[in-house]
Design an enzyme around this catalytic site. Structure first.
Site, mmCIF file in Angstrom:
data_model
loop_
_atom_site.group_PDB
_atom_site.id
_atom_site.type_symbol
_atom_site.label_atom_id
_atom_site.label_comp_id
_atom_site.label_asym_id
_atom_site.label_seq_id
_atom_site.Cartn_x
_atom_site.Cartn_y
_atom_site.Cartn_z
ATOM 1 C CG ASN A 9 -1.741 1.221 1.376
ATOM 2 O OD1 ASN A 9 -1.843 2.017 0.448
ATOM 3 N ND2 ASN A 9 -2.342 1.400 2.550
ATOM 4 C CE LYS A 11 0.023 3.388 4.696
ATOM 5 N NZ LYS A 11 -0.067 3.542 6.126
ATOM 6 C CG HIS A 97 -5.818 1.855 5.075
ATOM 7 N ND1 HIS A 97 -5.401 2.811 5.975
ATOM 8 C CD2 HIS A 97 -4.791 0.988 4.940
ATOM 9 C CE1 HIS A 97 -4.166 2.520 6.372
ATOM 10 N NE2 HIS A 97 -3.769 1.413 5.751
ATOM 11 C CD GLU A 99 -2.996 5.493 6.672
ATOM 12 O OE1 GLU A 99 -2.956 5.602 5.435
ATOM 13 O OE2 GLU A 99 -2.081 4.961 7.343
ATOM 14 C CD GLU A 169 -3.692 -2.680 7.163
ATOM 15 O OE1 GLU A 169 -2.547 -2.845 6.770
ATOM 16 O OE2 GLU A 169 -4.382 -1.689 6.891
ATOM 17 N N GLY A 175 2.191 1.924 10.763
ATOM 18 C CA GLY A 175 3.152 3.027 10.640
ATOM 19 C C GLY A 175 3.808 3.423 11.946
ATOM 20 C CB SER A 215 4.989 -2.023 12.139
ATOM 21 O OG SER A 215 4.547 -0.698 12.346
HETATM 22 C C1 PEP Z 1 -0.883 0.027 6.107
HETATM 23 O O1 PEP Z 1 -1.062 1.235 6.158
HETATM 24 O O2 PEP Z 1 -1.683 -0.700 5.502
HETATM 25 C C2 PEP Z 1 0.288 -0.527 6.785
HETATM 26 C C3 PEP Z 1 0.285 -1.783 7.118
HETATM 27 O O3 PEP Z 1 1.318 0.360 7.032
HETATM 28 P P1 PEP Z 1 2.745 0.013 7.695
HETATM 29 O O4 PEP Z 1 3.223 -1.287 7.081
HETATM 30 O O5 PEP Z 1 3.617 1.160 7.324
HETATM 31 O O6 PEP Z 1 2.522 -0.122 9.154
#
Ligand code: PEP
Length: 251
Positions: A9, A11, A97, A99, A169, A175, A215
């Site tokens: 992703n 973003k 997601h 966000e 998630e 993040g 992460s």
């Molecule tokens: C995400 O935003 O879907 C995600 C998993 O981000 P990160 O791997 O940076 O934590």
């Protein structure tokens, strides 16, 4: 047998030229590596989709959008419809997601409409679910995740649900550099699968790919992915560097 999937992703990162370059790097690495059973997905900004579909030659890689409109077409300035996404050759769309849920008011009601439009346009939804830290601390995480799944997806027939990829998630891990432990991930993924068994039966539940996101890095991917109910990952930061993304794919 459910698929192993690693989805990136991006973003709101990478301009068009940088995105094409990164996609080509990933394409070359995937072509040069023996990853028979893994489906790779690149979730890119809308403006990249057409070009990335041209740049990718590996049949192991699919391109995904990161959102779509909740209406079919019409006077919705600035929106991008599922049928427009499909017309670029793109095959998947990330939906729900955290966000988008927290910054852009993506409610379950909107997600029902978006999911339906994706399926009508033969796009695979990568449907994200996950609790925030306070919900985990107050032990509401199972209820929260169950509600997100049932409100957003349980209107689907078993056949349509079978076309969906789920991504768990935990918001506190996205993040932040803090990853869910392998045990925490397995516990939630097993709970999600049990929830799917109750609604759709064992076969549909067993065939559903449930990805972990938050992460995930080359250094922790193997441990997370070795869990029985973790079928791969949705990767943010580490998908922006071809070698890191590849390190997760090979894990
Ligand atoms: C995400 O935003 O879907 C995600 C998993 O981000 P990160 O791997 O940076 O934590």
């Amino acid at each position: 047998m459910r698929k192993k999937i690693v989805a990136g992703n991006w973003k709101m990162n990478k301009n068009l030229q940088e995105g094409i370059e990164l996609a080509k790097e990933i394409n070359s690495l995937v072509e040069a590596t023996d990853i028979k059973d893994v489906q790779v997905i690149i979730g890119a900004p809308f403006i990249h989709l057409t070009e990335l579909n041209k740049a990718i030659t590996s049949n192991k890689i699919r391109i995904s959008a990161q959102n779509c409109a909740d209406e079919k077409s019409g006077a919705y300035t600035g929106e991008i419809s599922a049928s427009m996404i499909e017309s670029t050759g793109t095959q998947c769309v990330i939906l729900g997601h955290s966000e988008r849920r927290s910054y852009y008011g993506e409610t379950s009601e909107k997600l029902v409409k978006k999911t339906n439009l994706c399926l009508e346009n033969k796009l695979t939804p990568i449907f994200c679910i996950g609790e925030v830290l306070e919900e985990r601390q107050s032990e509401k995480h199972f209820d929260v995740v169950k509600s997100q799944i049932s409100e957003g997806l349980f209107h689907l027939s078993a056949e349509d649900f079978g076309k969906v990829i789920l991504a768990y998630e935990p918001v506190w891990a996205i993040g932040t550099g803090v990853t869910a432990s392998a045990d925490q991930a397995q516990e939630m993924h097993a709970f999600i699968r049990k929830t799917l068994v109750e609604k759709y039966g064992k076969e549909v539940a067993e065939n559903c790919s449930i990805l972990y996101g938050g992460s995930c890095k080359p250094s922790n991917a193997k441990e997370l992915f070795s869990n029985e109910d973790v079928d791969g990952g949705l990767i943010g930061g580490a998908s922006l560097v071809a070698e890191d993304f590849m390190g997760i794919i090979t894990a």
